[in-house]
Design an enzyme around this catalytic site. Structure first.
Site, PDB file in Angstrom:
ATOM      1  N   ASP A 194      43.780  32.441  40.204  1.00  0.00           N
ATOM      2  CA  ASP A 194      42.446  33.007  39.982  1.00  0.00           C
ATOM      3  C   ASP A 194      42.289  34.272  40.827  1.00  0.00           C
ATOM      4  O   ASP A 194      41.370  35.050  40.621  1.00  0.00           O
ATOM      5  CB  ASP A 194      41.316  31.998  40.263  1.00  0.00           C
ATOM      6  CG  ASP A 194      41.339  31.444  41.668  1.00  0.00           C
ATOM      7  OD1 ASP A 194      42.354  31.611  42.379  1.00  0.00           O
ATOM      8  OD2 ASP A 194      40.335  30.825  42.071  1.00  0.00           O
ATOM      9  N   ASP A 213      46.913  29.109  42.029  1.00  0.00           N
ATOM     10  CA  ASP A 213      46.290  28.802  40.736  1.00  0.00           C
ATOM     11  C   ASP A 213      45.868  30.067  40.002  1.00  0.00           C
ATOM     12  O   ASP A 213      45.168  30.002  38.984  1.00  0.00           O
ATOM     13  CB  ASP A 213      45.113  27.834  40.895  1.00  0.00           C
ATOM     14  CG  ASP A 213      43.925  28.457  41.620  1.00  0.00           C
ATOM     15  OD1 ASP A 213      44.145  29.368  42.442  1.00  0.00           O
ATOM     16  OD2 ASP A 213      42.780  28.033  41.377  1.00  0.00           O
ATOM     17  N   SER A 263      44.505  25.670  44.897  1.00  0.00           N
ATOM     18  CA  SER A 263      44.433  27.129  44.987  1.00  0.00           C
ATOM     19  C   SER A 263      45.498  27.717  45.907  1.00  0.00           C
ATOM     20  O   SER A 263      46.682  27.585  45.648  1.00  0.00           O
ATOM     21  CB  SER A 263      43.019  27.521  45.424  1.00  0.00           C
ATOM     22  OG  SER A 263      42.856  28.907  45.369  1.00  0.00           O
ATOM     23  N   ASP A 278      47.783  33.917  43.842  1.00  0.00           N
ATOM     24  CA  ASP A 278      47.767  32.695  44.660  1.00  0.00           C
ATOM     25  C   ASP A 278      48.227  31.538  43.751  1.00  0.00           C
ATOM     26  O   ASP A 278      48.602  31.753  42.599  1.00  0.00           O
ATOM     27  CB  ASP A 278      46.377  32.458  45.275  1.00  0.00           C
ATOM     28  CG  ASP A 278      45.334  32.028  44.273  1.00  0.00           C
ATOM     29  OD1 ASP A 278      45.443  32.432  43.097  1.00  0.00           O
ATOM     30  OD2 ASP A 278      44.412  31.280  44.644  1.00  0.00           O
TER      31      ASP A 278
HETATM   32 MG    MG Z   1      42.841  30.277  43.852  1.00  0.00          MG
END
Ligand code: MG
Length: 446
Positions: free
Chosen positions: A242, A240, A95, A238
């Site tokens: 999400d 990844d 992440s 960020d």
């Molecule tokens: Mg993330």
């Protein structure tokens, strides 16, 4: 012993997160799944991603699972793929953590992160090493599918009113930070008729330009470009993707708690229903819920708690105050690109981002941490004593004390020997004062 943190398992790649560890976690997951089914495996852009993905694939095949390797993609893209095409998912990602980290997230067949109860069962198999391997003739098949990101983009476009967005021809600056969102966000925006200027959009796991955590101090280039190019919005992900954070048309960073509240406000204008957020979120959410005359449910910290509660209550919106927003019309997980698309839909009705940000109540936040040996025990003791005193308190996660003009949350860290203290009030001074009261309470027990 504990394996899973708030969001999966994470650590420094090849030191803590070794191929062996990933393989054993996946073999535990495969055993938990009864050694059958199809699992989609993907990763973010980290340098160690290919190594750990290979270990995950080997572990899954050894368990007798069919593996679909979906390559590099945002966590929500892989989650979306799982819901439609697999029985489970595995994402190799850390992440927003710094470059040297990596991690693993396990996804349920419905696309949400696996529940805390299932994590415990998998942990049990992992620590006792009671993996079941498939007999040689039943070891799994490996397939490849590189359509996950395209399917995800299509899913978002179908979940919003794309035509009204296209008419506006917005100008957007997108900083995907060399992370997984580089493969989705610029393409989504172009398909929504936007003029897009992408920065840091090359896939590079060394993250040469900035750390994967999208904090305002590392996004100055983005903010400056918004002003220089007279753009309608700046957006950053960020690692990844999400999460998404935003800059308004004046290049001003929108506080993530403000973002959460203004999105809730807009969603509730369109559709009334329950909203869900963790106890650490701003009181702005409560104000917005009261104004719309709907229920607000506070959960324990962690997006999985928010997502699962939303499913249970058929909530219309939920999210965390860190740019992780959940839109049930698309899927029950934090979804950075969906947040961006939804914001464009609101802007298409003629609202500027700066106006939207100003439409939610003003609060101030303070936070700090106190080091201590047994954070959980201390917070338990505080909880017992405070409940006896008949103070207005929420013990969903740690101890949250409500005052007339704000609140303070005392919460033990799950992984470090510290207690975190958050406070909020209408003025900076009062937020600070409440935070210090929280510190004093902890010190009295420590
Ligand atoms: Mg993330």
């Amino acid at each position: 012993m504990k394996l899973f943190g708030t969001n999966g398992v994470r650590g420094i790649a090849n030191e803590y997160m070794t191929p062996q560890m990933v393989m054993d976690i996946v073999r535990s997951f495969g055993t938990f799944m009864g050694n059958k089914g199809t699992v989609a495996i993907g990763r973010d852009t980290r340098i160690s991603g290919e190594m750990l993905k290979a270990a995950a694939i080997a572990g899954a095949l050894s368990s007798g699972l069919t593996v679909i390797d979906v390559g590099i993609g945002p966590t929500p893209s892989i989650q979306y793929y799982v819901r439609h095409h697999a029985d489970a998912g595995i994402v190799i990602t850390a992440s927003h953590n710094p470059r040297e980290y990596n991690g693993i997230k396990l996804i349920d067949g419905d696309g949400t992160e696996i529940s805390r109860e299932d994590e415990k069962k998998i942990e049990q198999i992992y620590f006792t090493k009671e993996f079941k391997s498939a007999p040689w003739q039943y070891t799994g098949d490996l397939r490849h599918d590189l359509n996950a990101n395209d399917l995800y983009i299509k899913g978002i476009i179908n979940a919003i009113n794309a035509d009204v967005v296209r008419e506006k021809k917005f100008k957007i600056i997108a900083d995907t930070g060399c992370g997984a969102g580089s493969l989705t966000l610029p393409f989504l925006l172009r398909q929504l008729g936007c003029e897009v200027i992408s920065i840091n959009a090359q896939v590079d796991g060394t993250f040469p330009s900035r750390n994967p955590e999208p904090t305002p101090d590392v996004l100055t280039q983005l903010s400056e470009l918004v002003i220089k190019e007279k753009a309608d919005m700046g957006v950053a992900h960020d690692g990844d993707a999400d999460r998404a954070v935003f800059f308004d048309e004046n290049g001003k960073f929108i506080d993530e708690e403000v973002l959460l509240a203004m999105m809730a406000k807009y969603v509730l204008e369109q559709k009334k229903g329950t909203i869900v957020t963790p106890v650490s979120s701003s009181q702005r959410m409560l104000d917005i819920a009261k104004e719309a005359n709907v229920d607000l449910i506070w959960t324990a910290v962690g997006s999985i708690n928010v997502a699962r509660k939303m499913m249970e209550l058929k909530a219309v919106f939920g999210g965390e105050g860190n740019g992780g927003l959940i839109f049930p019309e698309h899927q029950y997980c934090r979804d950075g690109a969906m947040s961006c698309a939804k914001l464009l839909e609101i802007m298409a009705s003629g609202k500027k981002l700066s106006e939207m940000a100003m439409s939610v109540p003003v609060y101030f936040n303070s936070k700090t941490k106190v080091e201590c040996h047994e954070p959980k025990k201390i917070v338990e003791k505080i909880k017992e004593d405070i409940i006896l005193k008949n103070i207005k308190v929420d013990t969903t996660d740690g101890v949250k004390i409500w005052y007339e003009d704000g609140w303070v949350l005392i919460r033990p860290s799950g992984t470090e020997p510290i207690i975190r203290i958050f406070a909020e009030s209408r003025t900076k001074e009062r937020a600070m004062e409440l935070m210090n009261e929280g510190v004093q309470v902890v010190k009295n027990y420590g």
